[in-house]
Motif scaffolding. Structure first.
Motif, PDB file in Angstrom:
ATOM      1  N   GLN A  44     -15.813  -0.483  -4.261  1.00  0.00           N
ATOM      2  CA  GLN A  44     -14.952  -1.671  -4.305  1.00  0.00           C
ATOM      3  C   GLN A  44     -13.858  -1.542  -3.248  1.00  0.00           C
ATOM      4  O   GLN A  44     -13.084  -0.576  -3.249  1.00  0.00           O
ATOM      5  N   PRO A  45     -13.792  -2.521  -2.322  1.00  0.00           N
ATOM      6  CA  PRO A  45     -12.809  -2.442  -1.245  1.00  0.00           C
ATOM      7  C   PRO A  45     -11.370  -2.670  -1.719  1.00  0.00           C
ATOM      8  O   PRO A  45     -11.127  -3.366  -2.702  1.00  0.00           O
ATOM      9  N   GLN A  46     -10.451  -2.074  -0.980  1.00  0.00           N
ATOM     10  CA  GLN A  46      -9.013  -2.238  -1.219  1.00  0.00           C
ATOM     11  C   GLN A  46      -8.421  -2.878   0.035  1.00  0.00           C
ATOM     12  O   GLN A  46      -8.738  -2.464   1.144  1.00  0.00           O
ATOM     13  N   PHE A  47      -7.582  -3.883  -0.159  1.00  0.00           N
ATOM     14  CA  PHE A  47      -7.092  -4.682   0.961  1.00  0.00           C
ATOM     15  C   PHE A  47      -5.591  -4.551   1.168  1.00  0.00           C
ATOM     16  O   PHE A  47      -4.829  -4.515   0.193  1.00  0.00           O
ATOM     17  N   SER A  48      -5.195  -4.529   2.441  1.00  0.00           N
ATOM     18  CA  SER A  48      -3.774  -4.643   2.753  1.00  0.00           C
ATOM     19  C   SER A  48      -3.350  -6.051   2.368  1.00  0.00           C
ATOM     20  O   SER A  48      -3.986  -7.024   2.771  1.00  0.00           O
ATOM     21  N   LEU A  49      -2.289  -6.178   1.584  1.00  0.00           N
ATOM     22  CA  LEU A  49      -1.855  -7.511   1.163  1.00  0.00           C
ATOM     23  C   LEU A  49      -1.026  -8.189   2.256  1.00  0.00           C
ATOM     24  O   LEU A  49      -0.684  -9.358   2.125  1.00  0.00           O
ATOM     25  N   THR A  50      -0.737  -7.459   3.322  1.00  0.00           N
ATOM     26  CA  THR A  50      -0.041  -8.109   4.438  1.00  0.00           C
ATOM     27  C   THR A  50      -1.005  -8.556   5.537  1.00  0.00           C
ATOM     28  O   THR A  50      -0.909  -9.666   6.027  1.00  0.00           O
ATOM     29  N   THR A  51      -1.981  -7.686   5.879  1.00  0.00           N
ATOM     30  CA  THR A  51      -2.885  -8.062   6.980  1.00  0.00           C
ATOM     31  C   THR A  51      -4.253  -8.539   6.507  1.00  0.00           C
ATOM     32  O   THR A  51      -5.003  -9.108   7.286  1.00  0.00           O
ATOM     33  N   GLY A  52      -4.598  -8.272   5.256  1.00  0.00           N
ATOM     34  CA  GLY A  52      -5.913  -8.653   4.757  1.00  0.00           C
ATOM     35  C   GLY A  52      -7.020  -7.678   5.149  1.00  0.00           C
ATOM     36  O   GLY A  52      -8.178  -7.830   4.753  1.00  0.00           O
ATOM     37  N   GLU A  53      -6.648  -6.657   5.913  1.00  0.00           N
ATOM     38  CA  GLU A  53      -7.615  -5.629   6.337  1.00  0.00           C
ATOM     39  C   GLU A  53      -8.078  -4.766   5.159  1.00  0.00           C
ATOM     40  O   GLU A  53      -7.291  -4.511   4.247  1.00  0.00           O
ATOM     41  N   ILE A  54      -9.300  -4.237   5.262  1.00  0.00           N
ATOM     42  CA  ILE A  54      -9.754  -3.250   4.283  1.00  0.00           C
ATOM     43  C   ILE A  54      -9.120  -1.902   4.625  1.00  0.00           C
ATOM     44  O   ILE A  54      -9.261  -1.419   5.748  1.00  0.00           O
ATOM     45  N   VAL A  55      -8.397  -1.328   3.672  1.00  0.00           N
ATOM     46  CA  VAL A  55      -7.695  -0.073   3.938  1.00  0.00           C
ATOM     47  C   VAL A  55      -8.195   1.069   3.059  1.00  0.00           C
ATOM     48  O   VAL A  55      -7.711   2.192   3.149  1.00  0.00           O
ATOM     49  N   GLY A  56      -9.161   0.768   2.195  1.00  0.00           N
ATOM     50  CA  GLY A  56      -9.700   1.807   1.336  1.00  0.00           C
ATOM     51  C   GLY A  56     -10.926   1.300   0.613  1.00  0.00           C
ATOM     52  O   GLY A  56     -11.238   0.102   0.665  1.00  0.00           O
ATOM     53  N   MET A  57     -11.621   2.226  -0.049  1.00  0.00           N
ATOM     54  CA  MET A  57     -12.837   1.868  -0.769  1.00  0.00           C
ATOM     55  C   MET A  57     -12.956   2.814  -1.951  1.00  0.00           C
ATOM     56  O   MET A  57     -12.984   4.026  -1.759  1.00  0.00           O
ATOM     57  N   GLU A  58     -12.985   2.278  -3.165  1.00  0.00           N
ATOM     58  CA  GLU A  58     -13.100   3.160  -4.334  1.00  0.00           C
ATOM     59  C   GLU A  58     -14.550   3.290  -4.759  1.00  0.00           C
ATOM     60  O   GLU A  58     -15.263   2.283  -4.895  1.00  0.00           O
ATOM     61  N   ALA A  59     -14.997   4.521  -4.966  1.00  0.00           N
ATOM     62  CA  ALA A  59     -16.345   4.774  -5.472  1.00  0.00           C
ATOM     63  C   ALA A  59     -16.305   4.728  -6.998  1.00  0.00           C
ATOM     64  O   ALA A  59     -15.450   5.368  -7.611  1.00  0.00           O
ATOM     65  N   LEU A  60     -17.193   3.956  -7.602  1.00  0.00           N
ATOM     66  CA  LEU A  60     -17.251   3.846  -9.066  1.00  0.00           C
ATOM     67  C   LEU A  60     -18.682   4.127  -9.520  1.00  0.00           C
ATOM     68  O   LEU A  60     -19.639   3.550  -8.991  1.00  0.00           O
ATOM     69  N   ILE A  61     -18.804   5.020 -10.477  1.00  0.00           N
ATOM     70  CA  ILE A  61     -20.136   5.452 -10.887  1.00  0.00           C
ATOM     71  C   ILE A  61     -20.844   4.386 -11.722  1.00  0.00           C
ATOM     72  O   ILE A  61     -20.197   3.632 -12.472  1.00  0.00           O
ATOM     73  N   ARG A  62     -22.154   4.300 -11.574  1.00  0.00           N
ATOM     74  CA  ARG A  62     -22.995   3.419 -12.380  1.00  0.00           C
ATOM     75  C   ARG A  62     -24.167   4.211 -12.920  1.00  0.00           C
ATOM     76  O   ARG A  62     -24.696   5.079 -12.224  1.00  0.00           O
ATOM     77  N   TRP A  63     -24.555   3.913 -14.168  1.00  0.00           N
ATOM     78  CA  TRP A  63     -25.700   4.577 -14.782  1.00  0.00           C
ATOM     79  C   TRP A  63     -26.700   3.526 -15.222  1.00  0.00           C
ATOM     80  O   TRP A  63     -26.385   2.722 -16.097  1.00  0.00           O
ATOM     81  N   ASP A  64     -27.853   3.558 -14.631  1.00  0.00           N
ATOM     82  CA  ASP A  64     -28.925   2.644 -15.015  1.00  0.00           C
ATOM     83  C   ASP A  64     -29.843   3.389 -15.980  1.00  0.00           C
ATOM     84  O   ASP A  64     -30.714   4.150 -15.571  1.00  0.00           O
ATOM     85  N   HIS A  65     -29.603   3.182 -17.289  1.00  0.00           N
ATOM     86  CA  HIS A  65     -30.336   3.888 -18.343  1.00  0.00           C
ATOM     87  C   HIS A  65     -31.702   3.223 -18.527  1.00  0.00           C
ATOM     88  O   HIS A  65     -31.788   1.994 -18.547  1.00  0.00           O
ATOM     89  N   PRO A  66     -32.784   4.035 -18.681  1.00  0.00           N
ATOM     90  CA  PRO A  66     -34.128   3.454 -18.776  1.00  0.00           C
ATOM     91  C   PRO A  66     -34.290   2.470 -19.950  1.00  0.00           C
ATOM     92  O   PRO A  66     -35.060   1.516 -19.836  1.00  0.00           O
ATOM     93  N   LEU A 246       2.270 -10.333  -6.470  1.00  0.00           N
ATOM     94  CA  LEU A 246       2.284  -8.981  -5.910  1.00  0.00           C
ATOM     95  C   LEU A 246       2.802  -8.988  -4.476  1.00  0.00           C
ATOM     96  O   LEU A 246       3.598  -8.130  -4.083  1.00  0.00           O
ATOM     97  N   ARG A 247       2.356  -9.974  -3.702  1.00  0.00           N
ATOM     98  CA  ARG A 247       2.821 -10.106  -2.321  1.00  0.00           C
ATOM     99  C   ARG A 247       4.327 -10.306  -2.269  1.00  0.00           C
ATOM    100  O   ARG A 247       5.025  -9.657  -1.499  1.00  0.00           O
ATOM    101  N   GLN A 248       4.805 -11.223  -3.112  1.00  0.00           N
ATOM    102  CA  GLN A 248       6.234 -11.534  -3.107  1.00  0.00           C
ATOM    103  C   GLN A 248       7.074 -10.330  -3.486  1.00  0.00           C
ATOM    104  O   GLN A 248       8.227 -10.232  -3.103  1.00  0.00           O
ATOM    105  N   ASN A 249       6.455  -9.425  -4.252  1.00  0.00           N
ATOM    106  CA  ASN A 249       7.210  -8.250  -4.665  1.00  0.00           C
ATOM    107  C   ASN A 249       6.884  -7.021  -3.823  1.00  0.00           C
ATOM    108  O   ASN A 249       7.141  -5.891  -4.237  1.00  0.00           O
ATOM    109  N   ASP A 250       6.293  -7.255  -2.642  1.00  0.00           N
ATOM    110  CA  ASP A 250       6.057  -6.199  -1.653  1.00  0.00           C
ATOM    111  C   ASP A 250       5.067  -5.118  -2.058  1.00  0.00           C
ATOM    112  O   ASP A 250       5.200  -3.964  -1.632  1.00  0.00           O
ATOM    113  N   CYS A 251       4.106  -5.492  -2.885  1.00  0.00           N
ATOM    114  CA  CYS A 251       3.038  -4.537  -3.161  1.00  0.00           C
ATOM    115  C   CYS A 251       2.143  -4.479  -1.918  1.00  0.00           C
ATOM    116  O   CYS A 251       1.753  -5.512  -1.373  1.00  0.00           O
ATOM    117  N   ALA A 252       1.854  -3.243  -1.445  1.00  0.00           N
ATOM    118  CA  ALA A 252       1.193  -3.104  -0.139  1.00  0.00           C
ATOM    119  C   ALA A 252      -0.309  -3.357  -0.173  1.00  0.00           C
ATOM    120  O   ALA A 252      -0.875  -3.918   0.754  1.00  0.00           O
TER     121      ALA A 252
END
Ligand code: C2E
Ligand code: CA
Ligand code: CA
Ligand code: CA
Length: 278
Positions: A44-66, A246-252
């Motif tokens: 899941q991408p993480q975005f700069s709230l000022t430039t809109g650029e992707i600044v990170g990517m979180e890996a999240l595990i998934r389990w596909d059970h038979p 979040l933007r108005q309160n300067d969350c990056a």
């Protein structure tokens, strides 16, 4: 009346059995999940709230059970923690995420770090530092492209955690506190740990704009983070209103369904491609 109560009791006890049967099956299944390649990572991408650029990517595990299909990590990660299986699973996650980040680097995909969730149990394992160093070395990944998300619960064992965090920081790995605000971290200690980033838990973000008290809490966390020089990221952003707040309160930085759900690697690549040309 008595009969009704009897039925209720039966229903109640059989549904409890239902839960424990599932739990047992999941536990057994989890042992085999790694071996049979049923585990995968979504991103899941993480975005700069000022430039809109992707600044990170979180890996999240998934389990596909038979049998059960996709089982939520909120259900099986606690089981894996109970049984200790989180250690081999966590090793797989770390290695797979680093391998993916390296593949992306080879393909010329911009240099945002990959963030990996680390359970306390895994973090406190004697070989965690060694293993992390070995994976980076083997894959040839720059440590600055790996971020570890740990929770405030590591503070229960402060001396040891502090030692581990400082070792990781010396290696050049980025460190963030996940689910910030839901645990009981002591602010005076937080300040002494080599943390780069704090993640405001989605439970707070999702109450914006419905609960003024939660809005105040989010504001306070952002201000504190800014003052202590952390990067502050908000997770679980679902609405334009939340984003605006979040933007108005300067969350990056922000992450959430409003931007993108977690996706398999190939869909992330298509997403990046589209955004580049679009
Ligand atoms: P988390 O680390 O707090 O991750 C955030 C969760 O919120 C993820 O759920 C993500 O898919 C979900 N999410 C993201 N954006 C939104 C949104 O806008 N709205 C809502 N409602 N949810 C959103 P997921 O993937 O089901 O993971 C649940 C938890 O399982 C994670 O919470 C984390 O604690 C744990 N987990 C996931 N992957 C791993 C892993 O590889 N290792 C370990 N140890 N834990 C993991
Ligand atoms: Ca996380
Ligand atoms: Ca978490
Ligand atoms: Ca969270």
């Amino acid at each position: 009346k008595a009969k009704e109560r009897g039925n209720n009791f039966q229903f109640y006890s059989s549904s409890l059995n239902g839960i424990s049967v599932r739990k047992m099956e999941l536990e057994n299944g989890l042992r085999k999940a790694l071996e049979f390649n049923q585990l995968m990572l979504y991103y899941q991408p993480q975005f700069s709230l000022t430039t809109g650029e992707i600044v990170g990517m979180e890996a999240l595990i998934r389990w596909d059970h038979p049998e059960y299909g996709f089982v939520s990590p909120s259900e099986f990660i606690p089981l894996a923690e109970e049984t200790g299986l989180i250690v081999p699973i966590g090793k797989w996650v770390l290695r797979e995420a680093c391998r993916q980040r390296k593949d992306w680097s080879k393909a010329g995909i911009a240099d945002f770090p990959i963030a990996v969730n680390v359970s306390v149990r895994q973090f406190e394992d004697d070989h965690f530092i060694e293993y992390t160093a070995a994976v980076l070395e083997e894959i040839g990944l720059d440590a600055g492209l790996l971020e570890l998300e740990i929770t405030e619960s590591i503070m229960q064992n402060l001396q040891r955690s502090s030692y581990i965090l400082h070792q990781l920081e010396r290696m050049g790995v980025l460190l963030s506190i996940d689910d910030f605000g839901t645990g009981y971290s002591s602010l005076s200690y937080l300040n002494r740990l080599p943390i780069h980033k704090i993640k405001i838990d989605k439970s707070f973000v999702q109450d914006v704009p419905f609960l003024v008290s939660q809005e105040m809490l989010v504001k306070t966390i952002i201000d504190m983070g800014l003052n202590l020089n952390y990067i502050v990221i908000a997770e679980g952003i679902e609405t334009g209103h939340q984003l605006e707040f979040l933007r108005q309160n300067d969350c990056a930085v922000g992450q959430g369904y409003l931007f993108s759900k977690p996706l398999p690697a190939d869909e992330i690549e298509m997403y990046l491609e589209r955004n580049k040309s679009g």
